[in-house]
Design a protein around this motif. Structure first.
Motif, PDB file in Angstrom:
ATOM      1  N   UNK A   1      17.329  -1.152   2.753  1.00  0.00           N
ATOM      2  CA  UNK A   1      15.937  -1.009   1.305  1.00  0.00           C
ATOM      3  C   UNK A   1      14.917  -0.851   2.502  1.00  0.00           C
ATOM      4  N   UNK A   2      13.989  -0.437   2.377  1.00  0.00           N
ATOM      5  CA  UNK A   2      12.478   0.252   2.198  1.00  0.00           C
ATOM      6  C   UNK A   2      11.301  -0.356   1.241  1.00  0.00           C
ATOM      7  N   UNK A   3      10.467  -1.219   1.712  1.00  0.00           N
ATOM      8  CA  UNK A   3       9.529  -1.215   0.832  1.00  0.00           C
ATOM      9  C   UNK A   3       8.534  -1.066   1.047  1.00  0.00           C
ATOM     10  N   UNK A   4       7.037  -0.254   0.611  1.00  0.00           N
ATOM     11  CA  UNK A   4       6.068  -1.225   0.924  1.00  0.00           C
ATOM     12  C   UNK A   4       4.909  -2.115   1.111  1.00  0.00           C
ATOM     13  N   UNK A   5       4.891  -2.666   2.395  1.00  0.00           N
ATOM     14  CA  UNK A   5       4.620  -3.523   2.688  1.00  0.00           C
ATOM     15  C   UNK A   5       3.142  -4.183   1.689  1.00  0.00           C
ATOM     16  N   UNK A   6       2.187  -3.329   1.608  1.00  0.00           N
ATOM     17  CA  UNK A   6       1.177  -3.657   0.991  1.00  0.00           C
ATOM     18  C   UNK A   6       1.213  -3.191  -0.329  1.00  0.00           C
ATOM     19  N   UNK A   7       2.183  -3.292  -0.911  1.00  0.00           N
ATOM     20  CA  UNK A   7       2.694  -2.862  -2.453  1.00  0.00           C
ATOM     21  C   UNK A   7       3.895  -3.516  -2.908  1.00  0.00           C
ATOM     22  N   UNK A   8       5.134  -3.650  -2.304  1.00  0.00           N
ATOM     23  CA  UNK A   8       6.159  -3.824  -2.384  1.00  0.00           C
ATOM     24  C   UNK A   8       6.696  -2.687  -3.381  1.00  0.00           C
TER      25      UNK A   8
ATOM     26  N   UNK B   1      -2.404 -24.199   0.810  1.00  0.00           N
ATOM     27  CA  UNK B   1      -1.407 -25.212   0.811  1.00  0.00           C
ATOM     28  C   UNK B   1      -0.284 -23.983  -0.046  1.00  0.00           C
ATOM     29  N   UNK B   2       0.735 -24.232  -0.506  1.00  0.00           N
ATOM     30  CA  UNK B   2       1.526 -23.497  -1.048  1.00  0.00           C
ATOM     31  C   UNK B   2       2.862 -23.846  -1.323  1.00  0.00           C
ATOM     32  N   UNK B   3       2.927 -24.414  -2.371  1.00  0.00           N
ATOM     33  CA  UNK B   3       4.659 -25.305  -2.715  1.00  0.00           C
ATOM     34  C   UNK B   3       5.779 -23.938  -2.973  1.00  0.00           C
TER      35      UNK B   3
ATOM     36  N   UNK C   1       1.856 -13.347   0.570  1.00  0.00           N
ATOM     37  CA  UNK C   1       0.641 -14.108   0.218  1.00  0.00           C
ATOM     38  C   UNK C   1      -0.490 -13.727   1.189  1.00  0.00           C
ATOM     39  N   UNK C   2      -1.485 -13.628   0.625  1.00  0.00           N
ATOM     40  CA  UNK C   2      -2.519 -13.170   1.801  1.00  0.00           C
ATOM     41  C   UNK C   2      -2.779 -14.751   2.685  1.00  0.00           C
ATOM     42  N   UNK C   3      -2.625 -14.172   4.134  1.00  0.00           N
ATOM     43  CA  UNK C   3      -2.555 -15.601   5.228  1.00  0.00           C
ATOM     44  C   UNK C   3      -4.105 -16.339   4.517  1.00  0.00           C
ATOM     45  N   UNK C   4      -4.812 -15.650   4.641  1.00  0.00           N
ATOM     46  CA  UNK C   4      -6.284 -16.154   4.574  1.00  0.00           C
ATOM     47  C   UNK C   4      -6.839 -17.545   4.503  1.00  0.00           C
ATOM     48  N   UNK C   5      -6.120 -17.130   2.030  1.00  0.00           N
ATOM     49  CA  UNK C   5      -6.405 -18.191   1.357  1.00  0.00           C
ATOM     50  C   UNK C   5      -4.944 -18.045  -0.003  1.00  0.00           C
ATOM     51  N   UNK C   6      -3.846 -17.300   0.892  1.00  0.00           N
ATOM     52  CA  UNK C   6      -2.898 -18.343  -0.139  1.00  0.00           C
ATOM     53  C   UNK C   6      -2.824 -17.721  -0.667  1.00  0.00           C
ATOM     54  N   UNK C   7      -3.866 -17.086  -1.349  1.00  0.00           N
ATOM     55  CA  UNK C   7      -3.493 -15.712  -3.151  1.00  0.00           C
ATOM     56  C   UNK C   7      -2.520 -14.885  -2.885  1.00  0.00           C
ATOM     57  N   UNK C   8      -1.872 -14.475  -3.962  1.00  0.00           N
ATOM     58  CA  UNK C   8      -0.363 -13.494  -4.479  1.00  0.00           C
ATOM     59  C   UNK C   8      -1.371 -12.992  -4.341  1.00  0.00           C
ATOM     60  N   UNK C   9      -0.568 -11.898  -3.078  1.00  0.00           N
ATOM     61  CA  UNK C   9      -0.800 -10.632  -3.691  1.00  0.00           C
ATOM     62  C   UNK C   9       0.166  -9.398  -4.446  1.00  0.00           C
ATOM     63  N   UNK C  10       1.796  -9.805  -4.274  1.00  0.00           N
ATOM     64  CA  UNK C  10       2.017  -8.982  -5.387  1.00  0.00           C
ATOM     65  C   UNK C  10       3.279 -10.005  -5.192  1.00  0.00           C
ATOM     66  N   UNK C  11       3.744  -9.832  -6.044  1.00  0.00           N
ATOM     67  CA  UNK C  11       5.924 -10.975  -6.496  1.00  0.00           C
ATOM     68  C   UNK C  11       6.670  -9.096  -7.051  1.00  0.00           C
ATOM     69  N   UNK C  12       7.425  -9.673  -6.462  1.00  0.00           N
ATOM     70  CA  UNK C  12       8.518  -8.268  -7.023  1.00  0.00           C
ATOM     71  C   UNK C  12       9.463  -8.640  -7.344  1.00  0.00           C
ATOM     72  N   UNK C  13      10.761  -8.213  -8.342  1.00  0.00           N
ATOM     73  CA  UNK C  13      12.037  -8.791  -8.143  1.00  0.00           C
ATOM     74  C   UNK C  13      12.749  -7.241  -7.300  1.00  0.00           C
TER      75      UNK C  13
END
Length: 720
Positions: free
Chosen positions: A471-478, A390-392, A420-432
């Motif tokens: 805008x286009x960003x890399x979906x894997x890295x942001x 779960x993720x708030x 967020x990773x679908x399987x475990x909810x871990x953060x893959x990346x976070x970008x402004x």
């Protein structure tokens, strides 16, 4: 329900005590003014407010609703319809809805129905005097308080129906209470409300609407083509109701006539004595027309109204919303239903009773339901859905889109995107994210960019718009890739190879996904109102009834196919055929190379009339089978021949999505539930309600189900 971390503790000058529910237009809270007055506070969904047409209509409707001052309409007290977010506060009405009162305590005697009818007629007179038409009068929009009934939600259905988020041709309202002229897509005015009033009175007297129940298209058919069933009503009352239910609006009585007929206290021509409508400050238990058990329930609800915030799990502190600008009040909402006899008081106060309709959505029929443990402290884990994580969500953060492996959250004002990773909810990346510094309009500089909006993820790129750029960003890295000047018309590109096809209303353009350079564009020559699909060397798009195919090699129109009704769904392409549903409930299979119609299937039966149905849902194609829904029915067809393999009616009125996982068809519905059907037989394996009722949204990637509800994401692994 207690407030959660995603809920505000204050809206404007109102302290929030509990959440009453949520629906298509937003969340509704029980609040208290500085002087101690209980109010219902509705915070409008951000998604609606992004539609400027809705925003303008909503402001107008709020201003009009302020003028409604009838005794039997809930008082409007405050609002900020132009705020961020928009909200409104109305009198909190502590009483059952008429729907719940009839379900719990049974049908009403004639005197009670007449008194109720006079009160509702007076309420409609006040609404019409403000140049409003209710358009969704029904038993769940009539609240029964200790000091009399209240008509709620006037004006709001009109605002919701005007937004671009509502599909063209969809009828606003509830089957059985929608007047026939509205079903025929003719104009509907005050006479339509009189029709609905007649249906409401028949429901109170007989326990069922005058046109029966069942699938919405069947009920709508009876409204248009058949006489109402008034056999359970006393003759004099049946005569009044029959006048209200006339097929021709011009033949229905005026509200003033109904007030005189239903509210008189002198003997009428038939010798009956009519019960007078109670005065607003008169206790209905002494007025004599509301059934005693109903009045007792209303009095108990009033006594149980919380005065302090309900206890909630300590998972964060809600944030206050900004104070309002002086503005006009708006429209009320339903209130909780009392717990049945013997239920503990603590549970009543905590759950606030879970059977009330929050009837304010664009569809006109929205339900909410609480799934709680025995201690009332939150949802229990559904046995067929294994909870993974779960993720708030932060205040203002929403789930924007998803790929097979990643969920993308957006925060418009902070210009942030989180993966967020679908399987475990871990953060893959976070970008402004970058935003457009300025916007140009006919050569002139305008206001700086102040938000972002994710539009699509496709071909390894995540797309978002800001002011006049896409805008286009890399979906894997942001990481930022490129931006393209699109004059603020942000498309949702479909990527094939190194090309991105971006569809607008009357044309599409093609971008190089490596550089963002525009390569070429194509004008359809007509307005195309559907999503595009690209298969092989063909781009497909709908323009009302017409399906257009553009040859991407020659850049010319290849063929067109015209259906019998307007397209109602997106396009599903598989094995050289494109599948789509139409407004009349039909499912089409068209050859993508020639445009020839391979097969067409419609619902059958003498009560089926496609003009009166709710519109088809998006088909799902897997394993040589097309799965399709309409009006709560789910069908499976052979993808090659169109022969029907099975059909099943779901418990809810509407199905919202179909997803195939292995040998299981996961069906989500308008009640916030999920059902697992066997793909071969259509038999039900299980049904669960993993979220917070109708306000729950679902994302399904493989066997993982992600729900968004009450400011929280929760992921489950579905049993398949």
């Amino acid at each position: 329900m207690p407030l959660t971390a995603g809920d505000p503790v204050r809206v404007g000058r109102y302290r929030l005590l509990a959440r009453l529910g949520q629906g298509g237009m937003g969340r509704v809270y029980l609040g208290r003014s500085p002087g101690g007055r209980a109010v219902a506070v509705k915070v409008v969904r951000d998604a609606l407010l992004r539609d400027e047409g809705f925003r303008r209509r909503f402001v107008r409707e709020v201003e009009a609703a302020r003028r409604v001052t009838g005794f039997f309409t809930a008082a409007v007290v405050d609002a900020d319809p132009e705020g961020e977010p928009a909200w409104l506060a109305t009198e909190y009405v502590p009483g059952l809805s008429l729907r719940d009162a009839v379900a719990r305590h049974g049908v009403w005697p004639e005197e009670g129905v007449r008194g109720l009818g006079a009160a509702l007629a007076e309420a409609l007179a006040a609404v019409h005097a403000a140049d409003l038409v209710h358009r969704d009068l029904k038993p769940s929009n009539v609240l029964l308080a200790p000091d009399g009934p209240r008509v709620i939600d006037f004006g709001i259905s009109a605002a919701a129906g005007d937004t671009a988020l509502t599909q063209t041709g969809v009828v606003i309202g509830t089957p059985g209470f929608i007047p026939p002229e509205q079903l025929r897509h003719d104009s509907s005015g005050p006479a339509g409300d009189v029709f609905a009033l007649g249906a409401v009175l028949a429901y109170a007297a007989a326990g069922v609407g005058p046109f029966g129940s069942g699938a919405s298209h069947a009920v709508n058919y009876r409204v248009v083509h058949e006489d109402p069933d008034l056999g359970g009503l006393p003759p004099a009352l049946a005569d009044v109701v029959a006048r209200c239910l006339a097929k021709d609006p011009a033949q229905r009585p005026a509200v003033a006539w109904l007030l005189e007929e239903l509210g008189e206290s002198e003997p009428a021509a038939d010798g009956r004595v009519r019960q007078p409508v109670p005065a607003p400050d008169e206790d209905v238990t002494t007025a004599g027309w509301m059934p005693g058990p109903v009045a007792d329930s209303a009095a108990r609800l009033r006594a149980e109204t919380p005065t302090e915030p309900l206890p909630r799990p300590g998972d964060g502190t809600p944030q206050s919303l900004p104070a309002p600008s002086p503005s006009s009040p708006a429209v009320p909402v339903p209130v909780p239903v009392p717990a049945p006899p013997g239920t503990r008081r603590r549970r009543l106060r905590t759950v606030l009773a879970a059977a009330t309709a929050l009837a304010v959505a664009a569809t006109g029929t929205v339900l909410w339901r609480v799934t709680a443990g025995e201690d009332g402290n939150g949802p229990t884990r559904p046995p067929n859905l294994e909870r993974l994580w779960t993720h708030t969500l932060a205040d203002g953060q929403v789930l924007a889109t998803a790929s097979e492996e990643t969920l993308y959250l957006q925060h418009e004002e902070r210009h942030e995107i989180t993966a967020l990773d679908v399987t475990d909810g871990s953060q893959r990346w976070d970008r402004r994210m970058k935003v457009a510094d300025v916007r140009r309009d006919k050569g002139h500089l305008k206001s700086p960019g102040n938000d972002i909006r994710v539009t699509a993820v496709s071909g390894g790129l995540l797309y978002y718009g800001s002011n006049d750029h896409l805008y286009a960003v890399d979906a894997n890295s942001g990481d930022h890739r490129w931006r393209y000047m699109d004059d603020s018309f942000h498309a949702s590109p479909v990527v094939v190879g190194d090309l991105a096809y971006a569809h607008m209303t009357s044309f599409f353009y093609v971008l190089d996904t490596r550089t963002g350079e525009e390569l070429w564009d194509y004008g359809y020559g007509v307005n195309a109102n559907g999503d595009i699909a690209v298969t092989g060397d063909v781009l497909l798009v709908h323009s009302e009834k017409k399906l257009i195919a553009v040859d991407l090699r020659t850049r010319e129109q290849k063929w067109t196919h015209e259906a019998a009704s307007e397209a109602a769904t997106g396009l599903a392409v598989a094995d050289g055929k494109v599948y789509f549903g139409t407004r009349d409930g039909a499912l089409y299979a068209v050859d993508t190379s020639s445009g020839d119609e391979v097969w067409r299937r419609t619902f059958e039966g003498e009560l089926w009339d496609g003009r009166l149905g709710g519109g088809a849902g998006m088909p799902e194609v897997a394993g040589g089978t097309v799965y399709f829904e309409n009006d709560g029915y789910v069908s499976a067809f052979d993808a090659g021949t169109g022969s029907r393999r099975w059909q099943r009616k779901q418990r809810a009125d509407e199905v919202t999505s179909l997803d195939v996982v292995d040998d299981t068809l996961l069906v989500t519905d308008s009640d916030g539930g999920m059902t697992a059907l066997d793909t071969r037989s259509g038999r039900t394996g299980w049904r669960e309600s993993p979220g917070g009722g109708d306000g729950t949204s679902f994302r399904i990637t493989g066997e993982i189900v992600v729900t968004e509800s009450a400011g929280r994401l929760t992921a489950y692994r579905a049993a398949t």
